[in-house]
Design a protein around this motif. Structure first.
Motif, PDB file in Angstrom:
ATOM      1  N   ARG A 201       0.843  -1.183   0.000  1.00 39.18           N
ATOM      2  CA  ARG A 201       0.000   0.000   0.000  1.00 39.18           C
ATOM      3  C   ARG A 201       0.884   1.241   0.000  1.00 39.18           C
ATOM      4  O   ARG A 201       0.635   2.196  -0.703  1.00 39.18           O
ATOM      5  CB  ARG A 201      -0.905   0.004   1.226  1.00 39.18           C
ATOM      6  N   GLN A 202       1.974   1.182   0.803  1.00 40.08           N
ATOM      7  CA  GLN A 202       2.865   2.335   0.906  1.00 40.08           C
ATOM      8  C   GLN A 202       4.218   1.877   1.436  1.00 40.08           C
ATOM      9  O   GLN A 202       4.295   1.049   2.339  1.00 40.08           O
ATOM     10  CB  GLN A 202       2.250   3.367   1.856  1.00 40.08           C
ATOM     11  N   MET A 203       5.284   2.443   0.867  1.00 43.93           N
ATOM     12  CA  MET A 203       6.631   2.227   1.391  1.00 43.93           C
ATOM     13  C   MET A 203       6.854   3.301   2.458  1.00 43.93           C
ATOM     14  O   MET A 203       6.506   4.459   2.264  1.00 43.93           O
ATOM     15  CB  MET A 203       7.679   2.321   0.290  1.00 43.93           C
ATOM     16  N   LEU A 204       7.424   2.910   3.578  1.00 43.23           N
ATOM     17  CA  LEU A 204       7.567   3.813   4.711  1.00 43.23           C
ATOM     18  C   LEU A 204       9.031   4.168   4.934  1.00 43.23           C
ATOM     19  O   LEU A 204       9.867   3.281   5.121  1.00 43.23           O
ATOM     20  CB  LEU A 204       6.994   3.160   5.976  1.00 43.23           C
ATOM     21  N   GLY A 205       9.316   5.454   4.873  1.00 47.71           N
ATOM     22  CA  GLY A 205      10.680   5.912   5.075  1.00 47.71           C
ATOM     23  C   GLY A 205      10.707   7.413   5.270  1.00 47.71           C
ATOM     24  O   GLY A 205       9.692   8.092   5.195  1.00 47.71           O
ATOM     25  N   THR A 206      11.905   7.922   5.491  1.00 47.94           N
ATOM     26  CA  THR A 206      12.071   9.347   5.728  1.00 47.94           C
ATOM     27  C   THR A 206      12.456  10.065   4.442  1.00 47.94           C
ATOM     28  O   THR A 206      12.851   9.433   3.462  1.00 47.94           O
ATOM     29  CB  THR A 206      13.173   9.602   6.775  1.00 47.94           C
ATOM     30  N   ASP A 207      12.375  11.378   4.469  1.00 49.33           N
ATOM     31  CA  ASP A 207      12.805  12.188   3.332  1.00 49.33           C
ATOM     32  C   ASP A 207      14.304  12.045   3.094  1.00 49.33           C
ATOM     33  O   ASP A 207      14.787  12.282   1.997  1.00 49.33           O
ATOM     34  CB  ASP A 207      12.466  13.663   3.554  1.00 49.33           C
ATOM     35  N   GLU A 208      15.043  11.671   4.119  1.00 49.32           N
ATOM     36  CA  GLU A 208      16.489  11.494   4.000  1.00 49.32           C
ATOM     37  C   GLU A 208      16.845  10.144   3.395  1.00 49.32           C
ATOM     38  O   GLU A 208      18.011   9.827   3.209  1.00 49.32           O
ATOM     39  CB  GLU A 208      17.170  11.631   5.367  1.00 49.32           C
ATOM     40  N   GLY A 209      15.839   9.297   3.123  1.00 48.46           N
ATOM     41  CA  GLY A 209      16.084   8.014   2.467  1.00 48.46           C
ATOM     42  C   GLY A 209      16.228   6.827   3.393  1.00 48.46           C
ATOM     43  O   GLY A 209      16.694   5.769   2.974  1.00 48.46           O
ATOM     44  N   ILE A 210      15.835   6.967   4.654  1.00 50.54           N
ATOM     45  CA  ILE A 210      15.938   5.854   5.596  1.00 50.54           C
ATOM     46  C   ILE A 210      14.669   5.014   5.524  1.00 50.54           C
ATOM     47  O   ILE A 210      13.566   5.512   5.749  1.00 50.54           O
ATOM     48  CB  ILE A 210      16.187   6.364   7.023  1.00 50.54           C
ATOM     49  N   PHE A 211      14.809   3.742   5.198  1.00 51.95           N
ATOM     50  CA  PHE A 211      13.697   2.815   5.022  1.00 51.95           C
ATOM     51  C   PHE A 211      13.263   2.265   6.378  1.00 51.95           C
ATOM     52  O   PHE A 211      14.070   1.736   7.133  1.00 51.95           O
ATOM     53  CB  PHE A 211      14.146   1.694   4.092  1.00 51.95           C
ATOM     54  N   HIS A 212      11.959   2.399   6.689  1.00 53.48           N
ATOM     55  CA  HIS A 212      11.425   1.921   7.962  1.00 53.48           C
ATOM     56  C   HIS A 212      10.578   0.669   7.831  1.00 53.48           C
ATOM     57  O   HIS A 212      10.505  -0.124   8.752  1.00 53.48           O
ATOM     58  CB  HIS A 212      10.594   3.012   8.646  1.00 53.48           C
ATOM     59  N   GLY A 213       9.896   0.492   6.699  1.00 54.62           N
ATOM     60  CA  GLY A 213       9.040  -0.669   6.546  1.00 54.62           C
ATOM     61  C   GLY A 213       8.024  -0.485   5.439  1.00 54.62           C
ATOM     62  O   GLY A 213       8.148   0.407   4.599  1.00 54.62           O
ATOM     63  N   ILE A 214       7.011  -1.346   5.466  1.00 54.32           N
ATOM     64  CA  ILE A 214       6.007  -1.370   4.407  1.00 54.32           C
ATOM     65  C   ILE A 214       4.616  -1.447   5.016  1.00 54.32           C
ATOM     66  O   ILE A 214       4.382  -2.224   5.957  1.00 54.32           O
ATOM     67  CB  ILE A 214       6.196  -2.612   3.507  1.00 54.32           C
ATOM     68  N   ALA A 215       3.706  -0.667   4.484  1.00 52.85           N
ATOM     69  CA  ALA A 215       2.292  -0.826   4.812  1.00 52.85           C
ATOM     70  C   ALA A 215       1.742  -1.833   3.799  1.00 52.85           C
ATOM     71  O   ALA A 215       1.767  -1.589   2.595  1.00 52.85           O
ATOM     72  CB  ALA A 215       1.564   0.496   4.717  1.00 52.85           C
ATOM     73  N   VAL A 216       1.288  -2.970   4.297  1.00 48.65           N
ATOM     74  CA  VAL A 216       0.838  -4.075   3.437  1.00 48.65           C
ATOM     75  C   VAL A 216      -0.663  -4.254   3.571  1.00 48.65           C
ATOM     76  O   VAL A 216      -1.206  -4.257   4.673  1.00 48.65           O
ATOM     77  CB  VAL A 216       1.561  -5.391   3.816  1.00 48.65           C
ATOM     78  N   ASP A 217      -1.311  -4.437   2.428  1.00 45.37           N
ATOM     79  CA  ASP A 217      -2.735  -4.763   2.376  1.00 45.37           C
ATOM     80  C   ASP A 217      -2.817  -6.280   2.221  1.00 45.37           C
ATOM     81  O   ASP A 217      -2.579  -6.807   1.137  1.00 45.37           O
ATOM     82  CB  ASP A 217      -3.375  -4.045   1.194  1.00 45.37           C
ATOM     83  N   PRO A 218      -3.118  -7.020   3.322  1.00 43.24           N
ATOM     84  CA  PRO A 218      -3.124  -8.489   3.256  1.00 43.24           C
ATOM     85  C   PRO A 218      -4.219  -9.020   2.329  1.00 43.24           C
ATOM     86  O   PRO A 218      -5.299  -8.432   2.214  1.00 43.24           O
ATOM     87  CB  PRO A 218      -3.395  -8.915   4.698  1.00 43.24           C
ATOM     88  N   ASN A 219      -3.927 -10.148   1.686  1.00 44.50           N
ATOM     89  CA  ASN A 219      -4.910 -10.777   0.798  1.00 44.50           C
ATOM     90  C   ASN A 219      -6.111 -11.317   1.555  1.00 44.50           C
ATOM     91  O   ASN A 219      -7.183 -11.473   0.980  1.00 44.50           O
ATOM     92  CB  ASN A 219      -4.266 -11.921   0.010  1.00 44.50           C
ATOM     93  N   ARG A 220      -5.971 -11.615   2.809  1.00 44.11           N
ATOM     94  CA  ARG A 220      -7.063 -12.192   3.595  1.00 44.11           C
ATOM     95  C   ARG A 220      -8.111 -11.165   3.990  1.00 44.11           C
ATOM     96  O   ARG A 220      -9.069 -11.482   4.679  1.00 44.11           O
ATOM     97  CB  ARG A 220      -6.511 -12.867   4.842  1.00 44.11           C
ATOM     98  N   GLY A 221      -7.929  -9.918   3.602  1.00 45.80           N
ATOM     99  CA  GLY A 221      -8.946  -8.903   3.844  1.00 45.80           C
ATOM    100  C   GLY A 221      -8.872  -8.207   5.178  1.00 45.80           C
ATOM    101  O   GLY A 221      -9.753  -7.423   5.508  1.00 45.80           O
ATOM    102  N   SER A 222      -7.862  -8.483   5.973  1.00 42.31           N
ATOM    103  CA  SER A 222      -7.757  -7.777   7.251  1.00 42.31           C
ATOM    104  C   SER A 222      -7.241  -6.362   7.021  1.00 42.31           C
ATOM    105  O   SER A 222      -6.896  -5.979   5.905  1.00 42.31           O
ATOM    106  CB  SER A 222      -6.831  -8.552   8.213  1.00 42.31           C
ATOM    107  N   ASP A 223      -7.179  -5.588   8.090  1.00 41.71           N
ATOM    108  CA  ASP A 223      -6.714  -4.199   8.001  1.00 41.71           C
ATOM    109  C   ASP A 223      -5.264  -4.151   7.554  1.00 41.71           C
ATOM    110  O   ASP A 223      -4.536  -5.147   7.613  1.00 41.71           O
ATOM    111  CB  ASP A 223      -6.857  -3.519   9.362  1.00 41.71           C
ATOM    112  N   LEU A 224      -4.837  -2.945   7.161  1.00 47.37           N
ATOM    113  CA  LEU A 224      -3.440  -2.748   6.766  1.00 47.37           C
ATOM    114  C   LEU A 224      -2.519  -3.166   7.896  1.00 47.37           C
ATOM    115  O   LEU A 224      -2.815  -2.948   9.069  1.00 47.37           O
ATOM    116  CB  LEU A 224      -3.184  -1.282   6.438  1.00 47.37           C
ATOM    117  N   ARG A 225      -1.385  -3.757   7.521  1.00 49.90           N
ATOM    118  CA  ARG A 225      -0.390  -4.185   8.494  1.00 49.90           C
ATOM    119  C   ARG A 225       0.941  -3.511   8.205  1.00 49.90           C
ATOM    120  O   ARG A 225       1.269  -3.223   7.063  1.00 49.90           O
ATOM    121  CB  ARG A 225      -0.192  -5.704   8.454  1.00 49.90           C
TER     122      ARG A 225
END
Length: 136
Positions: free
Chosen positions: A78-102
């Protein structure tokens, strides 16, 4: 003699004291978009990453499939999570099973390519991961 008393163009004129063979270019080949120099590759010849080549986190687009450690598709980015300085923090994932974003932290990401993101969590572990709530 001062600079004001010299002949105009005596320093800057290529046909002046340095002779007619003076190169008036001050920048090397490639300084403009239409001057790529001799033997330089064209854009189409550059080695762009393929669908299975590892890439930086900011190359990943929303909608890219997310796979677990065994290669099963378990969601989409759904979204890649990081800072403007380019530091990668994680990923917002939309699971296939239909649960909320993780939220999958960067430490759980094992491979990033333009065609898929592989994480160390399976579908069950993804369902148990921290819920992601977008800011603002």
């Amino acid at each position: 003699m001062t600079d004001f008393e010299r002949n105009p163009g005596a320093i800057d004129n290529p046909d002046g004291p340095g002779g007619p063979d003076v190169d008036s270019r001050t920048l090397p080949p490639g300084d403009t978009a239409d001057d790529i120099g001799e033997g330089e590759p064209k854009v189409a010849e550059l080695d762009l990453p393929g669908p299975d080549d590892p890439v930086a986190w900011n190359y990943i687009e929303a909608g890219t499939e997310v796979v677990g450690p065994n290669g099963d598709k378990i969601g989409t980015v759904r979204q890649m999570l990081g800072t403007d300085e380019g530091i990668f923090h994680g990923i917002a994932v939309d699971p296939n099973r239909g649960s909320d974003l993780r939220m999958v932290p960067s430490s759980q990401v094992t491979l990033l390519t333009t065609s898929r993101v592989q994480i160390s969590l399976d579908a069950d572990a993804l369902d148990q991961a921290e819920a992601y709530t977008p800011l603002g």
